[in-house]
Write an enzyme that holds these catalytic residues in place. Structure first.
Site, PDB file in Angstrom:
ATOM      1  N   ARG A 194      35.040  46.180 -42.993  1.00 53.35           N
ATOM      2  CA  ARG A 194      35.063  47.465 -42.290  1.00 53.35           C
ATOM      3  C   ARG A 194      36.170  48.381 -42.818  1.00 53.35           C
ATOM      4  NH1 ARG A 194      33.567  45.978 -35.995  1.00 53.35           N
ATOM      5  NH2 ARG A 194      31.333  46.277 -36.252  1.00 53.35           N
ATOM      6  N   LYS A 206      16.709  35.336 -28.699  1.00 50.94           N
ATOM      7  CA  LYS A 206      15.728  35.515 -27.625  1.00 50.94           C
ATOM      8  C   LYS A 206      14.901  36.771 -27.818  1.00 50.94           C
ATOM      9  CE  LYS A 206      16.795  33.761 -23.732  1.00 50.94           C
ATOM     10  NZ  LYS A 206      17.252  33.600 -22.349  1.00 50.94           N
ATOM     11  N   GLY A 222      25.102  42.248 -37.423  1.00 48.04           N
ATOM     12  CA  GLY A 222      25.205  41.027 -36.639  1.00 48.04           C
ATOM     13  C   GLY A 222      25.163  39.766 -37.485  1.00 48.04           C
ATOM     14  N   GLY A 241      25.996  45.842 -32.469  1.00 46.21           N
ATOM     15  CA  GLY A 241      25.285  46.516 -31.386  1.00 46.21           C
ATOM     16  C   GLY A 241      24.766  47.884 -31.801  1.00 46.21           C
TER      17      GLY A 241
HETATM   18  N1  ATP Z   1      15.746  28.244 -32.714  1.00 42.66           N
HETATM   19  C1  ATP Z   1      16.850  28.699 -32.150  1.00 42.66           C
HETATM   20  N2  ATP Z   1      17.280  28.205 -30.986  1.00 42.66           N
HETATM   21  C2  ATP Z   1      18.408  28.660 -30.425  1.00 42.66           C
HETATM   22  N3  ATP Z   1      19.196  29.608 -30.947  1.00 42.66           N
HETATM   23  C3  ATP Z   1      18.808  30.136 -32.101  1.00 42.66           C
HETATM   24  C4  ATP Z   1      17.629  29.712 -32.759  1.00 42.66           C
HETATM   25  N4  ATP Z   1      17.508  30.417 -33.897  1.00 42.66           N
HETATM   26  C5  ATP Z   1      18.563  31.237 -33.955  1.00 42.66           C
HETATM   27  N5  ATP Z   1      19.361  31.068 -32.888  1.00 42.66           N
HETATM   28  C6  ATP Z   1      20.649  31.706 -32.616  1.00 42.66           C
HETATM   29  O1  ATP Z   1      20.486  33.084 -32.504  1.00 42.66           O
HETATM   30  C7  ATP Z   1      21.786  33.647 -32.655  1.00 42.66           C
HETATM   31  C8  ATP Z   1      21.655  35.021 -33.157  1.00 42.66           C
HETATM   32  O2  ATP Z   1      20.877  35.733 -32.257  1.00 42.66           O
HETATM   33  P1  ATP Z   1      21.127  37.253 -31.969  1.00 42.66           P
HETATM   34  O3  ATP Z   1      19.990  37.708 -31.148  1.00 42.66           O
HETATM   35  O4  ATP Z   1      22.497  37.416 -31.422  1.00 42.66           O
HETATM   36  O5  ATP Z   1      20.989  37.794 -33.468  1.00 42.66           O
HETATM   37  P2  ATP Z   1      21.669  38.987 -34.227  1.00 42.66           P
HETATM   38  O6  ATP Z   1      21.129  40.249 -33.724  1.00 42.66           O
HETATM   39  O7  ATP Z   1      21.587  38.757 -35.664  1.00 42.66           O
HETATM   40  O8  ATP Z   1      23.193  38.850 -33.919  1.00 42.66           O
HETATM   41  P3  ATP Z   1      24.228  39.760 -33.130  1.00 42.66           P
HETATM   42  O9  ATP Z   1      23.839  39.708 -31.683  1.00 42.66           O
HETATM   43  O10 ATP Z   1      25.513  39.064 -33.422  1.00 42.66           O
HETATM   44  O11 ATP Z   1      24.131  41.143 -33.687  1.00 42.66           O
HETATM   45  C9  ATP Z   1      22.537  32.748 -33.587  1.00 42.66           C
HETATM   46  O12 ATP Z   1      23.743  32.382 -33.004  1.00 42.66           O
HETATM   47  C10 ATP Z   1      21.616  31.561 -33.768  1.00 42.66           C
HETATM   48  O13 ATP Z   1      22.281  30.331 -33.656  1.00 42.66           O
HETATM   49  O1  3PG Z   2      32.528  45.132 -33.335  1.00 42.50           O
HETATM   50  C1  3PG Z   2      31.786  46.008 -32.878  1.00 42.50           C
HETATM   51  O2  3PG Z   2      30.576  45.806 -32.644  1.00 42.50           O
HETATM   52  C2  3PG Z   2      32.347  47.384 -32.680  1.00 42.50           C
HETATM   53  O3  3PG Z   2      33.624  47.495 -33.197  1.00 42.50           O
HETATM   54  C3  3PG Z   2      32.268  47.801 -31.245  1.00 42.50           C
HETATM   55  O4  3PG Z   2      33.101  46.981 -30.501  1.00 42.50           O
HETATM   56  P1  3PG Z   2      32.844  46.817 -28.929  1.00 42.50           P
HETATM   57  O5  3PG Z   2      31.576  46.030 -28.787  1.00 42.50           O
HETATM   58  O6  3PG Z   2      34.062  46.127 -28.412  1.00 42.50           O
HETATM   59  O7  3PG Z   2      32.683  48.213 -28.367  1.00 42.50           O
END
Ligand code: ATP
Ligand code: 3PG
Length: 480
Positions: free
Chosen positions: A115, A276, A432, A455
């Site tokens: 970042r 999910k 993410g 997010g």
């Molecule tokens: N089959 C599964 N069963 C349970 N958890 C799972 C499975 N496949 C993936 N995951 C979990 O899903 C998580 C990521 O899901 P999330 O919806 O948070 O994805 P993302 O959008 O990439 O991440 P973030 O929320 O950090 O932006 C990971 O921690 C992973 O371990």
């Molecule tokens: O790490 C992030 O997703 C951003 O810096 C925003 O942080 P926050 O979720 O604490 O607002």
């Protein structure tokens, strides 16, 4: 092709007929405003394993929603820092909001400077045009002044990357800060202290925003990762400071996560994974409007399987989303989107890195076992589908990639996208955990775009208006 029963694979008619496409990435962005993200509800799931439950619950907890629902069409075509002339910048005090929310270890060392590096082009542009940069960021989620959340540890790396000795203020408003601003030379950089040390920041307090604004002559928002937050330094400040323009990073994120996604080179594939389905409904619905191929992986697939009458053992299932899964499958069919669900899965006898595992068809998950990754047949099917594409966006891992044993599906997708990128396919990683996976495999550099937002990227992909973007000046002209 996988050996599993066909109900798990929905190879529906591809829809490449919408060929009014362009490969150009627009410097400006328009968003249709159809999408509302449902609040996260019904977090109960089938898996009995407490570690498993805690893992998923903690992921969901981090999904705070703050972007506003949209009513009516809103333009996100924004004026950029590149639109300002040298005369607009020379000798001017510029308040730059960046997202320098980087991870620090226990010794306050930066463990990932992505970042900081991403913020550099805008800062360098401003200082090379003789502006005085007043740099602001948050770090973490402090409750009041908390030394471990000071921005001080960032100064050496920031100075090194910018090539200018950055001056650090101990506060972000007040007389001492004003003195430092007054002594800032043209081309100098002053880093303000963590703006979240004031509770007024997250409350978007107008008085606080006005104090921040009073430090400068104009405002640049380059904090994409925080653009989904309507905070004083991301939104409130624009009420008191004009021009208010987008920085280069913010612009690039919009160009890819909205511009290239809304107007893709086709065929356009979206890969959506993660834990999910409830946390990705908005993204899936939004992408269904735009993509030709949709590949689903991660924990959400078991809700789709169950909705199709398959046994899922103790895999993650959202019982209250079975109807939704059926609706999404029908929607894909109606829209002619080719939706692929994995046909085989890697299952485990417990949610742990050292679990016993085996590969089974998606239609044959035994009781007591849980699916934690997509299987090799699915990887092959996904790779074949991706081979035809010209644009791919990926959000969310294919499995529990934090455990090596269940990281193969996710890492295979990362490798495939790297390969496609080398062949000129536009590859976009939507923030993410998918970014973490791409970095783990060491292919981040070759992707067309890796989002710096978690997010924020999710909310943008859902079609939401981000307050930190919405508040900026409109672009003078919107190219067709
Ligand atoms: N089959 C599964 N069963 C349970 N958890 C799972 C499975 N496949 C993936 N995951 C979990 O899903 C998580 C990521 O899901 P999330 O919806 O948070 O994805 P993302 O959008 O990439 O991440 P973030 O929320 O950090 O932006 C990971 O921690 C992973 O371990
Ligand atoms: O790490 C992030 O997703 C951003 O810096 C925003 O942080 P926050 O979720 O604490 O607002």
């Amino acid at each position: 092709m996988a050996s599993a029963a066909s109900p798990t694979t929905l190879s529906l008619l591809p829809t490449t007929s919408s060929s009014s496409t362009t490969s150009r990435i627009s410097p400006t962005v328009r968003l249709p405003s159809r999408f509302l993200r449902s609040p996260l509800r019904g977090l109960g799931f089938a898996a009995a394993d407490p570690l498993f439950s805690a893992h998923v619950a903690s992921k969901l907890q981090s999904l705070k929603t703050s972007a506003r629902p949209i009513t009516g069409v809103v333009s996100m075509a924004k004026r950029s820092v590149g639109d300002l002339s040298p005369a607009d910048l020379k000798g001017k005090k510029v308040f730059v909001r960046a997202d320098l929310n980087v991870p620090l270890d226990d010794s306050q060392n930066i463990t990932d400077d992505t970042r900081i590096r991403a913020a550099v082009p805008t800062i360098k542009h401003l200082i090379s045009n003789g502006a005085k940069v007043i740099l602001s960021s948050h770090l973490g989620r402090p409750k009041g002044v908390t030394p471990k959340y000071s921005l001080a540890p960032l100064v050496p790396r920031l100075s090194e990357l910018i090539g200018v000795e950055v001056v650090k203020a101990d506060d972000c408003i007040g007389p001492d800060v004003e003195k430092l601003v007054a002594s800032l030379p043209d081309g100098g950089v002053l880093l303000l202290e963590n703006v979240r040390f004031y509770k007024e920041e997250e409350k978007n307090d107008p008085g606080f925003a006005e104090k921040l604004a009073s430090l400068a002559d104009l405002y640049v928002n380059d904090a994409f990762g925080t653009a989904h937050r309507a905070h004083a330094s991301t939104e409130g400040v624009t009420k008191f400071l004009r021009p208010s323009v987008a920085g280069f990073l913010l612009q690039k994120e919009l160009d890819y996560l909205d511009g290239a996604v809304s107007n893709p080179k086709r065929p356009f594939a979206a890969i959506v994974g993660g834990s999910k389905v409830s946390s990705k409904i908005g993204v899936i619905e939004s992408l269904l409007e735009k993509c030709d191929i949709l590949l689903l992986g991660g924990g959400m697939i078991f809700t789709f399987y169950k909705a199709q009458g398959l046994s899922v053992g103790s895999s993650l299932v959202e019982e209250d989303k079975l109807d939704l899964a059926t609706t999404l499958l029908a929607k894909a069919k109606a829209k002619g989107v080719s939706l692929l669900l994995p046909t085989d899965v890697v299952i485990a006898d417990k949610f742990a890195p050292d679990a016993n595992s085996k590969i089974v068809p998606a239609s044959a998950i035994p009781d007591g076992w849980m699916g934690l990754d997509i299987g090799p047949d699915s990887v092959k099917t996904f790779n074949d589908a991706l081979e035809t594409t010209k644009t791919v966006i990926w959000n969310g891992p294919m499995g529990v990639f934090e455990f090596d044993k269940f990281a193969v599906g996710t890492e295979s997708v990362a490798k495939k996208l790297a390969e496609l990128s080398g062949k000129g396919v536009t590859t976009i990683i939507g923030g993410g955990d998918s970014v973490a996976a791409v970095e783990k495999v060491g292919v981040a550099e070759v992707m067309s775009h890796i989002s710096t937002g978690g997010g924020a990227s999710l909310e943008l992909l859902e079609g939401k208006i981000l307050p930190g973007v919405d508040a900026l000046d409109e672009a003078v002209a919107v190219p067709v």
